[in-house]
Scaffold this motif. Structure first.
Motif, PDB file in Angstrom:
ATOM      1  N   GLU A 126       3.936  30.437 -59.452  1.00 37.53           N
ATOM      2  CA  GLU A 126       2.781  30.366 -58.552  1.00 37.53           C
ATOM      3  C   GLU A 126       3.207  30.140 -57.101  1.00 37.53           C
ATOM      4  O   GLU A 126       2.685  30.783 -56.188  1.00 37.53           O
ATOM      5  N   ASP A 127       4.184  29.236 -56.889  1.00 35.57           N
ATOM      6  CA  ASP A 127       4.646  28.967 -55.521  1.00 35.57           C
ATOM      7  C   ASP A 127       5.332  30.174 -54.910  1.00 35.57           C
ATOM      8  O   ASP A 127       5.101  30.504 -53.740  1.00 35.57           O
ATOM      9  N   SER A 128       6.173  30.845 -55.695  1.00 34.01           N
ATOM     10  CA  SER A 128       6.874  32.036 -55.198  1.00 34.01           C
ATOM     11  C   SER A 128       5.880  33.130 -54.847  1.00 34.01           C
ATOM     12  O   SER A 128       5.982  33.764 -53.781  1.00 34.01           O
ATOM     13  N   LEU A 129       4.928  33.351 -55.703  1.00 33.69           N
ATOM     14  CA  LEU A 129       3.915  34.369 -55.478  1.00 33.69           C
ATOM     15  C   LEU A 129       3.113  34.043 -54.220  1.00 33.69           C
ATOM     16  O   LEU A 129       2.856  34.921 -53.377  1.00 33.69           O
ATOM     17  N   HIS A 130       2.773  32.791 -54.066  1.00 31.29           N
ATOM     18  CA  HIS A 130       2.020  32.350 -52.884  1.00 31.29           C
ATOM     19  C   HIS A 130       2.826  32.608 -51.603  1.00 31.29           C
ATOM     20  O   HIS A 130       2.283  33.104 -50.619  1.00 31.29           O
ATOM     21  N   GLN A 131       4.118  32.267 -51.624  1.00 30.15           N
ATOM     22  CA  GLN A 131       4.988  32.515 -50.460  1.00 30.15           C
ATOM     23  C   GLN A 131       5.049  33.991 -50.105  1.00 30.15           C
ATOM     24  O   GLN A 131       4.962  34.366 -48.937  1.00 30.15           O
ATOM     25  N   LEU A 132       5.225  34.829 -51.113  1.00 26.09           N
ATOM     26  CA  LEU A 132       5.308  36.274 -50.881  1.00 26.09           C
ATOM     27  C   LEU A 132       4.028  36.809 -50.243  1.00 26.09           C
ATOM     28  O   LEU A 132       4.070  37.612 -49.311  1.00 26.09           O
ATOM     29  N   LEU A 133       2.902  36.339 -50.743  1.00 26.39           N
ATOM     30  CA  LEU A 133       1.624  36.826 -50.226  1.00 26.39           C
ATOM     31  C   LEU A 133       1.341  36.295 -48.827  1.00 26.39           C
ATOM     32  O   LEU A 133       0.884  37.047 -47.959  1.00 26.39           O
ATOM     33  N   GLN A 134       1.647  35.039 -48.585  1.00 25.09           N
ATOM     34  CA  GLN A 134       1.387  34.441 -47.274  1.00 25.09           C
ATOM     35  C   GLN A 134       2.305  34.985 -46.181  1.00 25.09           C
ATOM     36  O   GLN A 134       1.959  34.972 -45.009  1.00 25.09           O
ATOM     37  N   SER A 135       3.466  35.493 -46.586  1.00 28.47           N
ATOM     38  CA  SER A 135       4.404  36.047 -45.594  1.00 28.47           C
ATOM     39  C   SER A 135       3.931  37.394 -45.068  1.00 28.47           C
ATOM     40  O   SER A 135       4.441  37.884 -44.055  1.00 28.47           O
ATOM     41  N   ASN A 136       2.950  37.989 -45.757  1.00 26.91           N
ATOM     42  CA  ASN A 136       2.437  39.323 -45.405  1.00 26.91           C
ATOM     43  C   ASN A 136       3.498  40.406 -45.497  1.00 26.91           C
ATOM     44  O   ASN A 136       3.303  41.509 -44.992  1.00 26.91           O
ATOM     45  N   SER A 137       4.616  40.124 -46.131  1.00 30.61           N
ATOM     46  CA  SER A 137       5.666  41.130 -46.270  1.00 30.61           C
ATOM     47  C   SER A 137       5.251  42.239 -47.226  1.00 30.61           C
ATOM     48  O   SER A 137       5.912  43.267 -47.301  1.00 30.61           O
ATOM     49  N   TRP A 138       4.164  42.068 -47.941  1.00 31.81           N
ATOM     50  CA  TRP A 138       3.647  43.089 -48.858  1.00 31.81           C
ATOM     51  C   TRP A 138       2.941  44.213 -48.105  1.00 31.81           C
ATOM     52  O   TRP A 138       2.802  45.320 -48.618  1.00 31.81           O
ATOM     53  N   LYS A 139       2.500  43.931 -46.890  1.00 32.11           N
ATOM     54  CA  LYS A 139       1.708  44.914 -46.141  1.00 32.11           C
ATOM     55  C   LYS A 139       2.537  46.155 -45.805  1.00 32.11           C
ATOM     56  O   LYS A 139       3.635  46.053 -45.271  1.00 32.11           O
ATOM     57  N   GLY A 140       1.987  47.305 -46.145  1.00 29.21           N
ATOM     58  CA  GLY A 140       2.639  48.570 -45.839  1.00 29.21           C
ATOM     59  C   GLY A 140       3.824  48.897 -46.723  1.00 29.21           C
ATOM     60  O   GLY A 140       4.598  49.797 -46.414  1.00 29.21           O
ATOM     61  N   LYS A 141       3.998  48.164 -47.819  1.00 24.42           N
ATOM     62  CA  LYS A 141       5.167  48.346 -48.683  1.00 24.42           C
ATOM     63  C   LYS A 141       4.747  48.799 -50.074  1.00 24.42           C
ATOM     64  O   LYS A 141       3.848  48.207 -50.689  1.00 24.42           O
ATOM     65  N   ALA A 142       5.412  49.828 -50.566  1.00 20.37           N
ATOM     66  CA  ALA A 142       5.164  50.298 -51.921  1.00 20.37           C
ATOM     67  C   ALA A 142       5.468  49.175 -52.914  1.00 20.37           C
ATOM     68  O   ALA A 142       6.461  48.468 -52.774  1.00 20.37           O
ATOM     69  N   GLY A 143       4.591  48.997 -53.879  1.00 22.55           N
ATOM     70  CA  GLY A 143       4.788  47.951 -54.879  1.00 22.55           C
ATOM     71  C   GLY A 143       4.408  46.563 -54.395  1.00 22.55           C
ATOM     72  O   GLY A 143       4.495  45.598 -55.137  1.00 22.55           O
ATOM     73  N   GLY A 144       4.019  46.454 -53.132  1.00 22.58           N
ATOM     74  CA  GLY A 144       3.602  45.169 -52.590  1.00 22.58           C
ATOM     75  C   GLY A 144       4.738  44.234 -52.229  1.00 22.58           C
ATOM     76  O   GLY A 144       4.550  43.028 -52.140  1.00 22.58           O
ATOM     77  N   TYR A 145       5.936  44.795 -52.025  1.00 22.10           N
ATOM     78  CA  TYR A 145       7.038  43.913 -51.628  1.00 22.10           C
ATOM     79  C   TYR A 145       8.041  44.628 -50.732  1.00 22.10           C
ATOM     80  O   TYR A 145       8.136  45.846 -50.720  1.00 22.10           O
ATOM     81  N   ASP A 146       8.776  43.814 -49.975  1.00 25.96           N
ATOM     82  CA  ASP A 146       9.817  44.283 -49.066  1.00 25.96           C
ATOM     83  C   ASP A 146      11.131  43.630 -49.505  1.00 25.96           C
ATOM     84  O   ASP A 146      11.292  42.420 -49.393  1.00 25.96           O
ATOM     85  N   LEU A 147      12.047  44.449 -50.012  1.00 27.35           N
ATOM     86  CA  LEU A 147      13.309  43.909 -50.526  1.00 27.35           C
ATOM     87  C   LEU A 147      14.153  43.257 -49.433  1.00 27.35           C
ATOM     88  O   LEU A 147      14.992  42.416 -49.723  1.00 27.35           O
ATOM     89  N   ASP A 148      13.928  43.608 -48.187  1.00 32.76           N
ATOM     90  CA  ASP A 148      14.641  42.958 -47.087  1.00 32.76           C
ATOM     91  C   ASP A 148      13.850  41.777 -46.517  1.00 32.76           C
ATOM     92  O   ASP A 148      14.300  41.129 -45.587  1.00 32.76           O
ATOM     93  N   GLY A 149      12.684  41.511 -47.076  1.00 32.42           N
ATOM     94  CA  GLY A 149      11.863  40.387 -46.636  1.00 32.42           C
ATOM     95  C   GLY A 149      11.982  39.225 -47.607  1.00 32.42           C
ATOM     96  O   GLY A 149      13.038  38.973 -48.191  1.00 32.42           O
TER      97      GLY A 149
END
Length: 182
Positions: A126-149
């Motif tokens: 839950e904490d990891s997921l929350h961090q990923l979402l709050q970082s907004n690194s999912w925006k504009g990225k296929a699959g909802g994540y940025d491997l360099d983020g």
């Protein structure tokens, strides 16, 4: 999925060639350098780990990002990238590619390379997921994540090239380097 990502890249390439045909490059006033311009187009999709026929594009909102990340959590998946290079035929004369052009448009040639890499994402709490979402690194990225983020803490490339996951087919970049070096 290979055909899908390649088709999308080919559509992007056709749009870029349309811009060239409308004289957009001439408006840059590069004169003699016009033939040295290389246009790069690329597209990336993430394969749904539950079905090799389904894909994840860019998440439209945070709820879609959560859904994608939960389905990828604790699993391996493929990331498909297709990259196209539009090159003036005078540049190609001195080089040899292992593939034929996908598009020939006047003096311009369009080449496309499509590859995939396999990525493994650890189980996201839950904490990891929350961090990923709050970082907004999912925006504009296929699959909802940025491997360099932020995702770099939780994921690794198991097979293939990291650059493919970041949005460029490695073979296209190697050929681009060949062009620049010549």
């Amino acid at each position: 999925l290979q055909e899908t990502v390649s088709f999308i890249t080919k559509m992007k390439m056709n749009n870029a060639l349309l811009e060239i045909s409308l004289g957009r490059l001439e408006k840059l006033e590069l004169n003699d350098s016009l033939k040295n311009i290389i246009t790069i187009v690329s597209d990336t999709i993430v394969e749904d780990p539950d079905s090799f026929e389904q894909l994840f594009g860019k998440a439209e909102d945070i709820l879609e990002a959560v859904s994608m990340l939960k389905r990828l959590s604790g699993r391996r998946h493929k990331v498909w990238t297709s990259t196209g290079l539009i090159i003036h035929n005078s540049v190609i004369d001195s080089l040899e590619f292992n593939i034929s052009p996908e598009i020939i448009f006047g003096e311009w040639l369009g080449y496309i390379w499509t590859e995939y890499s396999t990525v493994e994402i650890e189980e996201l709490g839950e904490d990891s997921l929350h961090q990923l979402l709050q970082s907004n690194s999912w925006k504009g990225k296929a699959g909802g994540y940025d491997l360099d983020g932020q995702m770099s803490k939780y994921a690794e490339v198991i097979d293939g090239e990291k650059i493919t996951v970041l949005g460029f087919a490695a073979a296209a970049i190697k050929n681009l380097e060949k062009i620049i070096e010549s």
